[in-house]
Scaffold this motif. Structure first.
Motif, PDB file in Angstrom:
ATOM      1  N   THR A  99      14.368  15.315   5.214  1.00 27.62           N
ATOM      2  CA  THR A  99      13.750  15.679   6.489  1.00 27.62           C
ATOM      3  C   THR A  99      12.935  16.954   6.354  1.00 27.62           C
ATOM      4  OG1 THR A  99      15.612  14.626   7.629  1.00 27.62           O
ATOM      5  CG2 THR A  99      14.197  16.057   8.950  1.00 27.62           C
ATOM      6  N   TRP A 100      13.357  17.878   5.505  1.00 29.60           N
ATOM      7  CA  TRP A 100      12.546  19.081   5.244  1.00 29.60           C
ATOM      8  C   TRP A 100      11.177  18.673   4.715  1.00 29.60           C
ATOM      9  CZ3 TRP A 100       9.977  21.247   1.134  1.00 29.60           C
ATOM     10  CH2 TRP A 100       9.517  22.553   1.323  1.00 29.60           C
ATOM     11  N   THR A 103       8.977  17.296   7.478  1.00 30.43           N
ATOM     12  CA  THR A 103       8.390  18.310   8.351  1.00 30.43           C
ATOM     13  C   THR A 103       7.354  19.155   7.623  1.00 30.43           C
ATOM     14  OG1 THR A 103      10.133  19.949   7.869  1.00 30.43           O
ATOM     15  CG2 THR A 103      10.503  18.464   9.727  1.00 30.43           C
ATOM     16  N   GLU A 104       7.429  19.164   6.291  1.00 34.25           N
ATOM     17  CA  GLU A 104       6.507  19.967   5.487  1.00 34.25           C
ATOM     18  C   GLU A 104       5.223  19.225   5.164  1.00 34.25           C
ATOM     19  OE1 GLU A 104       5.162  23.116   2.900  1.00 34.25           O
ATOM     20  OE2 GLU A 104       6.660  23.029   4.486  1.00 34.25           O
ATOM     21  N   VAL A 174       7.954  13.061  13.772  1.00 29.56           N
ATOM     22  CA  VAL A 174       7.671  14.391  13.218  1.00 29.56           C
ATOM     23  C   VAL A 174       6.209  14.745  13.486  1.00 29.56           C
ATOM     24  CG1 VAL A 174       7.720  15.851  11.171  1.00 29.56           C
ATOM     25  CG2 VAL A 174       9.451  14.089  11.474  1.00 29.56           C
ATOM     26  N   ARG A 179       5.766  24.125  12.356  1.00 27.79           N
ATOM     27  CA  ARG A 179       6.907  23.590  11.606  1.00 27.79           C
ATOM     28  C   ARG A 179       8.155  23.559  12.494  1.00 27.79           C
ATOM     29  NH1 ARG A 179       8.191  22.831   6.400  1.00 27.79           N
ATOM     30  NH2 ARG A 179      10.405  22.548   6.056  1.00 27.79           N
ATOM     31  N   GLN A 180       8.342  24.591  13.312  1.00 27.26           N
ATOM     32  CA  GLN A 180       9.514  24.654  14.181  1.00 27.26           C
ATOM     33  C   GLN A 180       9.549  23.456  15.134  1.00 27.26           C
ATOM     34  OE1 GLN A 180       7.440  27.198  13.567  1.00 27.26           O
ATOM     35  NE2 GLN A 180       8.835  28.447  12.297  1.00 27.26           N
ATOM     36  N   ARG A 182       8.063  20.536  14.647  1.00 24.49           N
ATOM     37  CA  ARG A 182       8.304  19.314  13.879  1.00 24.49           C
ATOM     38  C   ARG A 182       9.785  19.189  13.512  1.00 24.49           C
ATOM     39  NH1 ARG A 182       3.424  21.151  11.598  1.00 24.49           N
ATOM     40  NH2 ARG A 182       4.410  21.849   9.659  1.00 24.49           N
ATOM     41  N   GLU A 183      10.416  20.306  13.137  1.00 25.57           N
ATOM     42  CA  GLU A 183      11.842  20.280  12.828  1.00 25.57           C
ATOM     43  C   GLU A 183      12.659  19.901  14.061  1.00 25.57           C
ATOM     44  OE1 GLU A 183      13.194  23.884  11.079  1.00 25.57           O
ATOM     45  OE2 GLU A 183      12.165  23.535   9.169  1.00 25.57           O
ATOM     46  N   ARG A 184      12.307  20.479  15.212  1.00 24.15           N
ATOM     47  CA  ARG A 184      13.036  20.176  16.446  1.00 24.15           C
ATOM     48  C   ARG A 184      12.966  18.687  16.759  1.00 24.15           C
ATOM     49  NH1 ARG A 184      12.464  18.995  21.498  1.00 24.15           N
ATOM     50  NH2 ARG A 184      10.184  18.871  21.366  1.00 24.15           N
ATOM     51  N   LEU A 200      18.017  21.678   7.036  1.00 30.69           N
ATOM     52  CA  LEU A 200      16.686  21.279   6.572  1.00 30.69           C
ATOM     53  C   LEU A 200      16.179  22.328   5.601  1.00 30.69           C
ATOM     54  CD1 LEU A 200      17.046  19.321   8.898  1.00 30.69           C
ATOM     55  CD2 LEU A 200      14.703  19.772   9.597  1.00 30.69           C
TER      56      LEU A 200
END
Length: 205
Positions: A99-100, A103-104, A174, A179-180, A182-184, A200
């Motif tokens: 998942t990291w 989001t990246e 995503v 980035r915050q 997308r992570e949420r 993540l």
């Protein structure tokens, strides 16, 4: 606005094979950044500029758009595989690494939707992206194998297609300018699917 080093600051000294290795690493790092911002169809000229090298150097290492994208995607997949093979690895931990990367990297999301069709032309006018998407199917299966190895009996994603369908659903969520955000959204999607995800983060070895 993110400040990137100038070409002169990023260009390594010309010392033969060592410079070639550094140039290649710089190009892959730059491609990861550019693809995270613009996806697989980003112009190669932007990657070369971000790496601080000329396009001739880029083409010496990567003859076309497909070769650049494959190098970046291969690195992402390798990290997921390493996380899955690490001592004490768990499904939630591997999903955290996966998942990291989602989001990246917009490019990595594209890999997990490997049924895309229709190539684009690269900076030299050649249709090259079909090769990326053909290769993406095999890479996507490697991700699936890494995750399946940690599924317990009776897991809610244990069906033949459930695992990668869930990943594709999360990857579709995503989106967002930061980035915050997308992570949420990624974590919210996993939560709605009832799947636990670890921290993540990239795989640290």
């Amino acid at each position: 606005m993110t400040q990137h080093p100038t070409a002169e600051e990023r260009r390594p000294a010309n010392d033969g094979p060592k410079a070639a290795a550094r140039n290649r690493a710089a190009l892959i790092a730059a491609a990861r950044e550019i693809y995270a911002e613009h996806g697989l169809d980003a112009p190669l000229s932007g990657i070369a500029r971000r790496a601080g090298v000329g396009q001739g150097v880029l083409y010496r290492h990567f003859p076309d758009r497909a070769a650049v994208a494959k190098a970046v995607l291969e690195e992402n997949v390798r990290e997921v595989e390493q996380a899955a093979a690490a001592s004490g690895a768990t499904l939630s931990g591997v999903l955290g690494v996966l998942t990291w990367h989602l989001t990246e990297s917009a490019a990595f999301i594209g890999l997990l939707h490997a049924d895309r069709t229709g190539g684009r032309t690269d900076d030299r006018g050649d249709d090259r992206t079909d090769g990326v998407h053909a290769h993406a199917s095999a890479l996507s299966e490697r991700v699936a194998r890494s995750l399946r190895g940690h599924l317990t009996d009776g897991h809610r994603m244990g069906g033949s297609d459930d695992l990668m369908l869930a990943v594709a659903m999360v990857s579709g969520a995503v989106t967002g300018p930061t980035r915050q955000e997308r992570e949420r959204r990624a974590l919210a999607a996993w939560r709605l699917l009832g799947v636990e995800v670890g921290a993540l983060r990239p795989f640290a070895g």
